[in-house]
Design a protein around this motif. Structure first.
Motif, PDB file in Angstrom:
ATOM      1  N   VAL A 137       0.636  -1.612  -0.118  1.00  0.00           N
ATOM      2  CA  VAL A 137       0.104   0.514   0.228  1.00  0.00           C
ATOM      3  C   VAL A 137       1.240   1.414  -0.054  1.00  0.00           C
ATOM      4  O   VAL A 137       2.110   1.310   0.515  1.00  0.00           O
ATOM      5  CB  VAL A 137      -1.013  -0.053   1.147  1.00  0.00           C
ATOM      6  CG1 VAL A 137      -1.053   1.072   1.564  1.00  0.00           C
ATOM      7  CG2 VAL A 137      -1.826  -1.146   1.367  1.00  0.00           C
ATOM      8  N   ILE A 139       0.322   5.179   0.945  1.00  0.00           N
ATOM      9  CA  ILE A 139      -0.572   6.584   1.310  1.00  0.00           C
ATOM     10  C   ILE A 139       1.164   7.653   1.646  1.00  0.00           C
ATOM     11  O   ILE A 139       1.663   7.654   2.679  1.00  0.00           O
ATOM     12  CB  ILE A 139      -0.471   6.167   3.246  1.00  0.00           C
ATOM     13  CG1 ILE A 139      -1.135   5.073   3.100  1.00  0.00           C
ATOM     14  CG2 ILE A 139      -1.867   7.199   3.203  1.00  0.00           C
ATOM     15  CD1 ILE A 139      -2.247   4.410   3.856  1.00  0.00           C
ATOM     16  N   ILE A 151      -7.411  -0.897   4.207  1.00  0.00           N
ATOM     17  CA  ILE A 151      -7.144  -0.732   3.313  1.00  0.00           C
ATOM     18  C   ILE A 151      -6.324  -1.533   2.602  1.00  0.00           C
ATOM     19  O   ILE A 151      -4.923  -2.065   2.687  1.00  0.00           O
ATOM     20  CB  ILE A 151      -5.803   0.652   3.171  1.00  0.00           C
ATOM     21  CG1 ILE A 151      -5.941   1.480   3.939  1.00  0.00           C
ATOM     22  CG2 ILE A 151      -5.119   0.619   1.627  1.00  0.00           C
ATOM     23  CD1 ILE A 151      -7.264   2.472   3.921  1.00  0.00           C
ATOM     24  N   GLN A 152      -6.378  -2.700   0.977  1.00  0.00           N
ATOM     25  CA  GLN A 152      -6.072  -3.626   0.616  1.00  0.00           C
ATOM     26  C   GLN A 152      -5.258  -3.489  -0.058  1.00  0.00           C
ATOM     27  O   GLN A 152      -4.299  -2.173   0.154  1.00  0.00           O
ATOM     28  CB  GLN A 152      -7.086  -3.794   0.531  1.00  0.00           C
ATOM     29  CG  GLN A 152      -8.211  -4.317   0.084  1.00  0.00           C
ATOM     30  CD  GLN A 152      -8.081  -5.250   1.044  1.00  0.00           C
ATOM     31  OE1 GLN A 152      -7.689  -6.077   1.481  1.00  0.00           O
ATOM     32  NE2 GLN A 152      -9.458  -5.755   2.885  1.00  0.00           N
ATOM     33  N   SER A 153      -4.006  -5.103  -0.300  1.00  0.00           N
ATOM     34  CA  SER A 153      -3.152  -4.368  -0.846  1.00  0.00           C
ATOM     35  C   SER A 153      -2.953  -3.701  -2.588  1.00  0.00           C
ATOM     36  O   SER A 153      -4.359  -3.320  -2.802  1.00  0.00           O
ATOM     37  CB  SER A 153      -2.669  -5.917  -1.222  1.00  0.00           C
ATOM     38  OG  SER A 153      -1.926  -6.686  -0.247  1.00  0.00           O
ATOM     39  N   GLY A 154      -1.900  -2.591  -2.547  1.00  0.00           N
ATOM     40  CA  GLY A 154      -1.985  -2.510  -3.706  1.00  0.00           C
ATOM     41  C   GLY A 154      -2.628  -1.380  -4.079  1.00  0.00           C
ATOM     42  O   GLY A 154      -2.539  -0.786  -4.919  1.00  0.00           O
ATOM     43  N   THR A 155      -3.155  -0.483  -3.316  1.00  0.00           N
ATOM     44  CA  THR A 155      -4.190   0.330  -3.543  1.00  0.00           C
ATOM     45  C   THR A 155      -3.412   2.279  -3.115  1.00  0.00           C
ATOM     46  O   THR A 155      -2.354   1.917  -2.467  1.00  0.00           O
ATOM     47  CB  THR A 155      -4.683   0.764  -1.526  1.00  0.00           C
ATOM     48  OG1 THR A 155      -5.854  -0.102  -1.634  1.00  0.00           O
ATOM     49  CG2 THR A 155      -5.116   2.025  -1.977  1.00  0.00           C
ATOM     50  N   VAL A 156      -2.845   3.364  -3.613  1.00  0.00           N
ATOM     51  CA  VAL A 156      -2.544   4.087  -4.122  1.00  0.00           C
ATOM     52  C   VAL A 156      -3.626   5.137  -2.926  1.00  0.00           C
ATOM     53  O   VAL A 156      -4.767   5.364  -3.836  1.00  0.00           O
ATOM     54  CB  VAL A 156      -1.815   4.690  -4.845  1.00  0.00           C
ATOM     55  CG1 VAL A 156      -1.850   5.605  -4.524  1.00  0.00           C
ATOM     56  CG2 VAL A 156      -1.059   3.421  -5.203  1.00  0.00           C
ATOM     57  N   ILE A 157      -3.320   5.810  -2.272  1.00  0.00           N
ATOM     58  CA  ILE A 157      -4.137   6.881  -1.441  1.00  0.00           C
ATOM     59  C   ILE A 157      -2.773   8.505  -1.342  1.00  0.00           C
ATOM     60  O   ILE A 157      -1.950   8.351  -1.278  1.00  0.00           O
ATOM     61  CB  ILE A 157      -4.279   6.355   0.074  1.00  0.00           C
ATOM     62  CG1 ILE A 157      -5.095   4.963  -0.238  1.00  0.00           C
ATOM     63  CG2 ILE A 157      -5.495   7.864   0.897  1.00  0.00           C
ATOM     64  CD1 ILE A 157      -5.438   4.828   1.120  1.00  0.00           C
TER      65      ILE A 157
END
Length: 183
Positions: A137, A139, A151-157
């Protein structure tokens, strides 16, 4: 984005070389896009189609390229290129600061939260209590997560919005909007 502390509107007008009309004693608390502005925020508008929406929004201060009527208590900052003024304000009050650490020194992680391997937390990131941040992830800077967030794997915030300002009267016809954190 919210400023670290309220900023005199006269200081912002000087920074962007704007003519200030209206409430000249005011302090701005942040700058944002029209769909998320709050009282005390600056907003920019550079197309007549959106003048009324911006002027009658919750924003207290409008960076605009045309003198027009506006409600009492608000202020207009007149400039030729409102989008360029927005970019200048964001770059000045929220300059890019690289972080080479997997979790930046200025990031805070709430009690009971778990950050799995290979998750990146940028500068000034705040993670609330009892959160789970899965592997891989990202952030980015100045993002704030509340409590009990997963927040799930691979997410970009917090990456830049897919927003480009097009003007044919400049060398670079499409300019990217700089994002400045997500709440």
């Amino acid at each position: 984005m919210k400023f670290d502390q309220p900023v005199p509107l006269t200081q912002i007008a000087a920074l962007i070389n704007a003519t200030l009309l209206g409430n000249k004693e005011a302090y701005a608390t942040g700058i944002n896009e029209i769909h998320v502005v709050e009282e005390g925020d600056l907003v920019f508008v550079d197309h007549p189609k959106y003048y009324d929406k911006c002027i009658n929004s919750s924003a207290s201060f409008i960076i605009i390229n045309k003198e027009t009527d506006f409600p009492e208590g608000k202020a207009l900052l007149l400039v030729e290129e409102p989008f360029e003024a927005y970019l200048k304000i964001v770059d000045y009050y929220r300059p890019f600061q690289p972080s080479m650490d997997i979790v930046a020194e200025t990031a805070t992680i709430g009690e009971g939260s778990v950050v799995m391997p290979n998750a990146y937390l940028g500068n000034q990131v705040t993670v609330g209590k009892n959160c789970i941040i899965f592997p891989n992830v990202t952030i980015l800077d100045h993002c704030i997560l509340g409590d009990n967030v997963v927040i799930q794997s691979g997410t970009v915030i917090g990456s830049d919005a897919f927003y480009y300002n097009k003007k044919n009267n400049r060398d670079i016809h499409y300019k990217k909007m700089t994002s400045c954190g997500v709440l």
